[in-house]
Scaffold this motif. Structure first.
Motif, mmCIF file in Angstrom:
data_model
loop_
_atom_site.group_PDB
_atom_site.id
_atom_site.type_symbol
_atom_site.label_atom_id
_atom_site.label_comp_id
_atom_site.label_asym_id
_atom_site.label_seq_id
_atom_site.Cartn_x
_atom_site.Cartn_y
_atom_site.Cartn_z
ATOM 1 N N GLU A 280 0.840 -1.196 0.000
ATOM 2 C CA GLU A 280 0.000 0.000 0.000
ATOM 3 C C GLU A 280 0.883 1.257 0.000
ATOM 4 O O GLU A 280 0.653 2.215 -0.750
ATOM 5 N N ARG A 281 1.928 1.227 0.857
ATOM 6 C CA ARG A 281 2.823 2.393 0.927
ATOM 7 C C ARG A 281 3.610 2.569 -0.372
ATOM 8 O O ARG A 281 3.859 3.689 -0.821
ATOM 9 N N ALA A 282 3.993 1.444 -0.981
ATOM 10 C CA ALA A 282 4.724 1.531 -2.252
ATOM 11 C C ALA A 282 3.821 2.163 -3.317
ATOM 12 O O ALA A 282 4.260 3.016 -4.089
ATOM 13 N N ARG A 283 2.548 1.759 -3.318
ATOM 14 C CA ARG A 283 1.603 2.316 -4.307
ATOM 15 C C ARG A 283 1.413 3.817 -4.068
ATOM 16 O O ARG A 283 1.377 4.610 -5.001
ATOM 17 N N ALA A 284 1.317 4.188 -2.786
ATOM 18 C CA ALA A 284 1.110 5.607 -2.461
ATOM 19 C C ALA A 284 2.302 6.439 -2.940
ATOM 20 O O ALA A 284 2.136 7.544 -3.457
ATOM 21 N N VAL B 285 5.273 0.295 -9.414
ATOM 22 C CA VAL B 285 5.577 -0.532 -8.247
ATOM 23 C C VAL B 285 6.107 -1.870 -8.742
ATOM 24 O O VAL B 285 5.531 -2.477 -9.637
ATOM 25 N N VAL B 286 7.244 -2.292 -8.179
ATOM 26 C CA VAL B 286 7.775 -3.618 -8.527
ATOM 27 C C VAL B 286 7.876 -4.440 -7.247
ATOM 28 O O VAL B 286 8.030 -3.875 -6.155
ATOM 29 N N PRO B 287 7.814 -5.780 -7.365
ATOM 30 C CA PRO B 287 8.005 -6.602 -6.171
ATOM 31 C C PRO B 287 9.425 -6.408 -5.623
ATOM 32 O O PRO B 287 10.356 -6.185 -6.414
#
Ligand SMILES: NC(=O)c1ccc[n+]([C@@H]2O[C@H](COP(=O)([O-])OP(=O)(O)OC[C@H]3O[C@@H](n4cnc5c(N)ncnc54)[C@H](OP(=O)(O)O)[C@@H]3O)[C@@H](O)[C@H]2O)c1
Length: 308
Positions: free
Chosen positions: A42-46, A56-58
């Motif tokens: 969620e934080r990576a998307r934000a 966003v990548v794993p």
């Protein structure tokens, strides 16, 4: 929005306070931030949503998502994050810590990555009280900041332009110099906020509303910071009765300070002694005046911290 990227691409791993601010400042500075990863999706998307062009990548793919991978994870998470990104040979992997050195990136080095550290001397606070930073605030946080950069020549050649892109002043640092260098930075950032709180409390007690006291303390600190920025050394920016050689002024302050808690009195004493020593060293006070001022402090506070 700046879409004319001249440096990069860069991947940011760790969508915390530093990662979020740095990614936006890099983008605005013309660096392409192509990938973002974090443990918390969620934080990576934000974060990605704030940086045009970033996807966003794993975590496990972040080490091959860009030629430069910046690990903006907490200091104690550097080894784990470094392991999890699976860096490929030739990639530059750098962390953002001032207190850790590149040995924390041994797992990436073992995979053939080039390792470095990229430490911005800026204080970024992520808290509910402050709210999230606007893109302009992110840019302002790094403009003019010093960046210590660890790594070999090739790594520095990749990382220096990133600091320059955000308006920073990069300099090369050796691993052995980092602990003391970081202690100085940490004391400045942490203790100046503590001193500000002390002043804030007195201003509140004197009737200033909280927002006026906060804005006023912030402004006063900024004028000090601006003075320091104009001088070759901070000693030239010292102010107050001690460095003016004003013994009566120091005596009056020493009388007033008795009303404050013991820690505040101890802080005053330590800082007064320290300022005297610096002013003397910088030639702003002569020996005789310094001796007179020390006698005033001794009368007011006793033998002092060094004699205790
Ligand atoms: N803040 C500053 O003023 C400042 C100044 C200079 C340098 N730095 C350096 O910048 C780095 C980050 O500091 P910060 O203040 O941004 O901390 P922060 O706000 O606590 O953020 C750290 C982030 O690291 C992520 N993380 C932790 N372990 C991880 C792992 N194993 N794998 C992936 N992500 C992981 C967490 O991501 P999730 O939320 O996804 O779990 C967290 O959001 C530190 O090295 C710090 O020393 C900070």
């Amino acid at each position: 929005v700046n879409d004319t990227h001249t440096t990069g691409p860069v991947a940011i791993v760790g969508a915390g306070g530093m990662g979020t601010a740095l990614a936006q400042a890099l983008h605005r500075g013309g660096v392409r931030v192509s990938a973002v990863a974090s443990r918390d999706a969620e934080r990576a998307r934000a974060l990605a949503a704030r940086v045009p062009g970033a996807r966003v990548v794993p975590l496990g793919e972040a080490g091959r998502s860009a030629p430069v991978v910046l690990l903006t994870v907490s200091d104690n998470g550097i080894e784990a994050a470094c392991e999890s990104v699976n860096a490929t040979a030739g990639t530059v992997v750098a962390h953002a810590s001032g207190s850790r050195d590149v040995s924390a990136l041994a797992s990436a080095a073992a995979r053939g990555a080039r390792v470095g550290a990229f430490h911005p001397l800026a204080a970024i606070v992520r808290s509910r009280a402050l709210g999230s930073m606007t893109p302009d605030e992110c840019v302002a946080a790094f403009r003019g900041a010093a960046f210590s950069i660890e790594g070999d020549r090739e790594v520095r050649a990749q990382l220096f332009p990133l600091a320059l892109a955000v308006g920073g002043h990069p300099f090369a640092i050796e691993a052995r110099d980092k602990p003391l260098y970081h202690l100085g930075a940490s004391m400045l950032a942490a203790f100046s906020a503590g001193l500000a709180h002390l002043a804030w409390e007195q201003w509140r007690a004197a009737g200033a509303p909280p927002h006026v006291a906060s804005a006023g303390v912030s402004h006063l600190l900024r004028t000090v910071a601006d003075n320091i920025g104009r001088t070759a050394s901070p000693a030239a920016a010292l102010t107050g009765p001690a460095v003016r050689g004003d013994a009566d002024g120091v005596r009056r302050q020493a009388e007033v300070i008795r009303a404050l808690p013991r820690e505040a009195q101890a802080l005053y004493r330590v800082h007064a002694d320290h300022s005297l020593a610096i002013a003397l060293q910088a030639g702003r006070l002569d020996e005789e005046t310094a001796r007179r001022l020390r006698a005033v402090l001794h009368d007011a506070f006793g033998a002092g911290p060094n004699a205790a």
